[in-house]
Write a protein that holds these residues in place. Structure first.
Motif, PDB file in Angstrom:
ATOM      1  N   SER A   1      29.559  44.986  26.544  1.00  0.00           N
ATOM      2  CA  SER A   1      30.483  44.579  27.920  1.00  0.00           C
ATOM      3  C   SER A   1      29.547  44.057  28.795  1.00  0.00           C
ATOM      4  N   PRO A   2      29.969  43.471  29.693  1.00  0.00           N
ATOM      5  CA  PRO A   2      29.225  42.833  30.956  1.00  0.00           C
ATOM      6  C   PRO A   2      29.337  43.395  32.508  1.00  0.00           C
ATOM      7  N   VAL A   3      30.427  43.875  32.325  1.00  0.00           N
ATOM      8  CA  VAL A   3      31.458  44.501  33.644  1.00  0.00           C
ATOM      9  C   VAL A   3      30.583  45.315  34.498  1.00  0.00           C
ATOM     10  N   THR A   4      30.066  45.606  36.094  1.00  0.00           N
ATOM     11  CA  THR A   4      29.783  46.567  36.563  1.00  0.00           C
ATOM     12  C   THR A   4      31.472  46.221  37.642  1.00  0.00           C
ATOM     13  N   LYS A   5      32.025  47.042  37.754  1.00  0.00           N
ATOM     14  CA  LYS A   5      33.154  47.341  39.350  1.00  0.00           C
ATOM     15  C   LYS A   5      32.063  47.730  40.285  1.00  0.00           C
ATOM     16  N   ILE A   6      32.578  47.507  41.119  1.00  0.00           N
ATOM     17  CA  ILE A   6      32.348  48.383  42.512  1.00  0.00           C
ATOM     18  C   ILE A   6      33.677  48.487  43.659  1.00  0.00           C
TER      19      ILE A   6
END
Length: 581
Positions: A372-377
Motif C-alpha cells: 500500500s502507498p497510502v498515508t491518510k492525514i
C-alpha cells in the motif's frame, strides 16, 4: 497526533467518548449461544451481508473488535468537535440495489452530491502577477471543455468521446459486479446440477461481450496497458492526463506507467449516486453514518451486532465443517456458517485452524500482494484553504472548488511516476501525490462554525522505510510536515490554519483497521488478483476449502472500495448453500 493552531474557531474540550460515539459501543441485541450465521467484522461489507441474510430469514450475529462499527467506513471525533471520516471518505461505488433493498434512506442515510467534483490547481511561476491556471471538472460537459481548452483545444474536443468510451466499458463490467465469478471448480469437477448452475454465471460475461462488440480489443488494452499509454492516445495536455491518471493509482502501489493500472481507474469511475453515473459525494455525518444506516437496516429485521467482541478462532467439528466461533474472552458461539469480512490473510492465516486448509491454499493466501502507498492525514482547520489559483471569497464561505477532490502535485504524469519511484526506494515521496477533500464544505455538521475538516489521501509511502526502518513519531510527523509544505505552496496560510491532525501511515491503517499492509482493498486490485483469481484461483466464489466458511470482504470479488457487492453477493451464495443443507 499533533494539535496546534489559532484563528476563527476553537476546539472545545469534550468527553473522549461523546454521546454520538458512545452509541456505537452498545451491543445491538443480546448475545445468544447459537445463530444460523456469524459474521466476523462489522465493516460495511459484513454489515451488508448480515442485513441481507437477516432479511432472508437467517438469524445472524456480527462481532466487531473495535468500539465502533463500520471498519474503514467510520466517523470518529479524533479532535474534539471535529468529526472525521477517518479512513474511507467518499461514496460512489455502493451498488444501487443495496440502497433500495436495505432501505438506507429510511434508516437515515443522507448524501451530498458534488458538482463540480475535481479541481487541479497549477503551480505556475512567471505569470506576470496573473492567477495560476487550474482545471475544474464537473457534470457540465460544455464547461468541462471550456476548462480543458485552457491547456488544449484538441483535448477539449476529444474529452466527450473519451467519456463515452469509458462509459461503455463500465456498462459492460457492471453486471459482473453483482454475481459470483464463474465457479470453475464446479464447472470442472462438480455434479451435473452444479455444472448447470455454474453455466448461469457465464451470462454476465456474455452480456459484457455483446456490449463491447467489435471494440473489445481496444477495451482489452484499457484493462491491461499502463494508463499513460491509454491517455496518450486520447490527449496531449499533461494537467488533464495527470488528473485522470490519479484514479488509476489511488490506493495502489503502482505508477501510471505500470501495466494494468487502467483497471484501477475503471474501478473508480464505475459508480454513481442517486441515478447520476460517475457521481461521487459525501455522506451526511461522515462515512460512519452509512455504516449506521446499514446496521439499522440489519437490526430492524432482527440481526445482532456486538462491538468490542473479538473473534479469536473459527471452530471446526471433527468432520471438517464450521460450527461457529470462539471469542477472545473464551465464549463459544455456534453457527451453521461463518462469514468473514476481514482480510483473506486474517481469515485464513490467523482465525482458521491451519490443519483444515490445504497447504497450497495457505501458501497462495500468504503470497497475496498487499503493498500500500497510502498515508491518510485527517486535519482540523479554522478556515478554508485559499488557493492561489482560486482565492477564497471575502466572507470565507465555501466556493464550488472546495467541494471537489483537489489534486495537488498532479500537473504532470511524470510527477506521479517520480513519487512512486521514491517509494520503490523505501522513501516517502519527496513530492507526494495529494487528494485533498473538505467534506464540511457541504456538510457543516462535521465541524464548529467557521471551521472545517480536511481529508488528505496521500501517496506514496512504503510500509517499511529504507534500511528496514519502521515508522516512528518523528518519521510520521516529518512526512506530514512535507505534505503540509506542499499544500502551503498551493494555498498559502494553510499551515497556520491547522488546529490538529491525525496521521495514519500504512502500519497504522493495518493496526487500527485490520488492512493488511495498510492496503485499502485488502489486497492489490491487479489483474492477477481479480475476478477468477480473487483472492486466489478456484476460490473466487466466496466459499473456501473449509465447508461453511465464506469470505465477504474487500479481498473477495469484486474488490475494494465502499461498494458492498462482496457482502451482498456472499450473502446470496450462503443463503443458497443453507437451503441445500
Amino acid at each position: 497526533m499533533a494539535a496546534s493552531g489559532r484563528g476563527l474557531c476553537k476546539a472545545v474540550a469534550a468527553s473522549p467518548f461523546p454521546a454520538w460515539r458512545r452509541a456505537h459501543s452498545e451491543a445491538r441485541g443480546e448475545l445468544k449461544p447459537e445463530y444460523d450465521a456469524v459474521v466476523i467484522g462489522a465493516g460495511h461489507n459484513g454489515l451488508v451481508a448480515a442485513a441481507y441474510l437477516q432479511r432472508l430469514g437467517v438469524n445472524t450475529a456480527v462481532f466487531e473488535t473495535r468500539h465502533v462499527i463500520g471498519g474503514a467506513a467510520v466517523t470518529e471525533e479524533i479532535i474534539p468537535e471535529f468529526k472525521f471520516s477517518r479512513a474511507s471518505y467518499l461514496l460512489s461505488l455502493l451498488r444501487p440495489q443495496i440502497y433500495t433493498d436495505l432501505e438506507l434512506k429510511k434508516h437515515g442515510l443522507r448524501l451530498h452530491l458534488r458538482n463540480p467534483h475535481s479541481f487541479t490547481p497549477m503551480l505556475e511561476e512567471g505569470t506576470g502577477g496573473k492567477v495560476p491556471r487550474s482545471l475544474l471538472l464537473g457534470r457540465d460537459m460544455a464547461e468541462n471543455q471550456k476548462q480543458i481548452a485552457q491547456f488544449s483545444r484538441k483535448d477539449a474536443q476529444a474529452f466527450p468521446r473519451y467519456e463515452e468510451f469509458m462509459h461503455c466499458l463500465t456498462l459492460a463490467i457492471d453486471p459482473l459486479l453483482d454475481v459470483a465469478p464463474v465457479d470453475m471448480a464446479a464447472f470442472q469437477r462438480g455434479s451435473l446440477l452444479k455444472r448447470i448452475r455454474s453455466l448461469s454465471t457465464l451470462k454476465p460475461l456474455l452480456k459484457a461481450g455483446r456490449i463491447l462488440g467489435a471494440q473489445l480489443p481496444r477495451y482489452y488494452e484499457v484493462l491491461t496497458a499502463p494508463i499513460t499509454k491509454v491517455l496518450d492516445q486520447w490527449f496531449e495536455s499533461e494537467p488533464l492526463k495527470a488528473t485522470l491518471a490519479t484514479d488509476a493509482v489511488i490506493g495502489a502501489m503502482t505508477s501510471p506507467r505500470t501495466p494494468g493500472s487502467g483497471y484501477v481507474l475503471l474501478h473508480h469511475v464505475m459508480g454513481g449516486l442517486e441515478g447520476t453515473p460517475g457521481a461521487w459525494g459525501y455522506v451526511q455525518g461522515g462515512m460512519g453514518a452509512l455504516s449506521d444506516a446499514i446496521a439499522s437496516s440489519a437490526t430492524t429485521h432482527g440481526a445482532s451486532i456486538f462491538t468490542e467482541k473479538t473473534v479469536a478462532k473459527v471452530q471446526v467439528n471433527s468432520e471438517g465443517c464450521v460450527q461457529g466461533v470462539v471469542l477472545q474472552d473464551g465464549t463459544e458461539v455456534r453457527s451453521k456458517v461463518v462469514l468473514s469480512s476481514t482480510s483473506p490473510q486474517i481469515t485464513f492465516l490467523k482465525l482458521t485452524p491451519q490443519e483444515w486448509l490445504p497447504k497450497e491454499f495457505v501458501e497462495r493466501i500468504s503470497q497475496l500482494d498487499t503493498r500500500s502507498p497510502v498515508t491518510k492525514i485527517n486535519v482540523a482547520v479554522d478556515r478554508l484553504p485559499s488557493f492561489l489559483a482560486a482565492p477564497n471569497a471575502p466572507g470565507g464561505q465555501p466556493l464550488p472548488h472546495h467541494q471537489c477532490s483537489i489534486h495537488l502535485n498532479c500537473e504532470d504524469t511524470l510527477l506521479l511516476h517520480q513519487a512512486f519511484e521514491d517509494a520503490m526506494d523505501g522513501l516517502p515521496s519527496h513530492r507526494p501525490v495529494i487528494e485533498l477533500c473538505i467534506p464540511s464544505s457541504l456538510d457543516p455538521t462535521l465541524a464548529p462554525a467557521g471551521c472545517h475538516v480536511v481529508s488528505l489521501f496521500t501517496q506514496y509511502t512504503p510500509y517499511t522505510l529504507a534500511g528496514g526502518k519502521a515508522w516512528d513519531e518523528q518519521e510520521r510527523n516529518a512526512y506530514a510536515d512535507r505534505v503540509f509544505d506542499c499544500i502551503e505552496a498551493y494555498a498559502p496560510g494553510f499551515k497556520d490554519s491547522v488546529v490538529g491532525r491525525d496521521i495514519l501511515t500504512p502500519p497504522d491503517l493495518e493496526r487500527i483497521f485490520g488492512l493488511p499492509g495498510g492496503n485499502i482493498f485488502h489486497c492489490a486490485m491487479t489483474l492477477d488478483q481479480l475476478y477468477f483469481a480473487r483472492p486466489v484461483p478456484l476460490h473466487s466464489g466466496y466459499r473456501c476449502p473449509l465447508q461453511g466458511l465464506y469470505l465477504c470482504g474487500s479481498g473477495a470479488h469484486p474488490g475494494g472500495g465502499v461498494m458492498g457487492a462482496a457482502g451482498r453477493n456472499a450473502a446470496h451464495v450462503v443463503f443458497g448453500d443453507l437451503k441445500s443443507m
